[in-house]
Design an enzyme around this catalytic site. Structure first.
Site, PDB file in Angstrom:
ATOM      1  N   SER A 128       3.822  -3.552   7.136  1.00 43.01           N
ATOM      2  CA  SER A 128       3.920  -2.939   5.816  1.00 43.01           C
ATOM      3  C   SER A 128       2.601  -2.389   5.286  1.00 43.01           C
ATOM      4  CB  SER A 128       4.505  -3.928   4.804  1.00 43.01           C
ATOM      5  OG  SER A 128       3.534  -4.844   4.385  1.00 43.01           O
ATOM      6  N   LYS A 166      -0.495  -7.358   0.130  1.00 41.81           N
ATOM      7  CA  LYS A 166      -0.033  -6.118  -0.494  1.00 41.81           C
ATOM      8  C   LYS A 166      -1.115  -5.592  -1.447  1.00 41.81           C
ATOM      9  CE  LYS A 166       4.324  -6.110   1.005  1.00 41.81           C
ATOM     10  NZ  LYS A 166       4.058  -7.061   2.098  1.00 41.81           N
TER      11      LYS A 166
END
Length: 208
Positions: A128, A166
């Site tokens: 990701s 993230k």
């Protein structure tokens, strides 16, 4: 309680397997590697080492045997590292959906960054963050922190159970957006009270 010679051999085998393969051995691989007569003998050793807090395992999970923090603490005591040359490798961090945090099992040398005791390393699992050039298998060097600014790449603990890597953004309504760097993946939206910042990424190391 002191370890027996066979228990020390078991721990050494487990540590070597984890370092080489990056995942836990099966009971069959342990029996073969240590020339044990049966899987029952493997189970007996695991129970004994669990009671002494040297190993831990996840229930109803295959290949879930891990070395516990006590093992690494004793290793550091008996094999001290050069000051400022190494940081703890605390485990693996998801770069996809959040996963349960796992205590780490090694150290990495970063002479340019390791002067601060608040620095640690994590190995990335997932895709990701690939648009930020953080790929599956990379190591991220992280500075411990409890606050973040919009756009920082952070290690975030969600609901006190799961960690993920993230970009951090504070949204309206006291909500946090944990943004992946992969156009094919959706951001994670959670209440600000559900997110604990554990650190900010300083650097990325990739092995080829």
């Amino acid at each position: 309680m002191a370890l027996t010679k066979r228990q020390k051999e078991f721990l050494d085998f487990l540590a070597g397997f984890l370092e080489k393969r990056g995942y836990s051995p099966s009971y069959e691989e342990i029996a073969d590697g240590l020339s044990l007569a049966s899987l029952a003998t493997v189970h007996k050793h695991i129970l004994a080492l669990e009671s002494k807090h040297y190993v831990k395992r996840g229930f109803n999970q295959s290949r879930s045997l891990e070395l516990a923090p006590k093992f690494y603490e004793e290793q550091r005591q008996f094999h001290p590292q050069s000051a400022g040359m190494e940081v703890p490798l605390l485990g693996r961090i998801a770069a996809g959906a959040p996963v349960e945090a796992i205590a780490g099992q090694d150290t990495l040398s970063f002479t340019d960054f390791a002067g601060d005791s608040g620095t640690f390393a994590l190995q990335v699992r997932g895709e990701s963050m690939i648009e930020d050039h953080i790929c599956n298998g990379d190591y991220v060097l992280v500075q411990k922190a409890h606050e973040a600014r919009d756009g920082d790449i952070v290690v975030a603990l969600v609901d006190k159970m799961e960690t993920t890597l993230k970009r951090f953004y504070l949204e309206a309504g006291d909500r946090v957006r944990l943004q992946p760097a992969n156009a094919a993946m959706q951001p994670i939206f959670v209440p600000r009270s559900s997110v604990e910042i554990q650190g900010k990424v300083l650097a990325v190391l990739r092995k080829y």
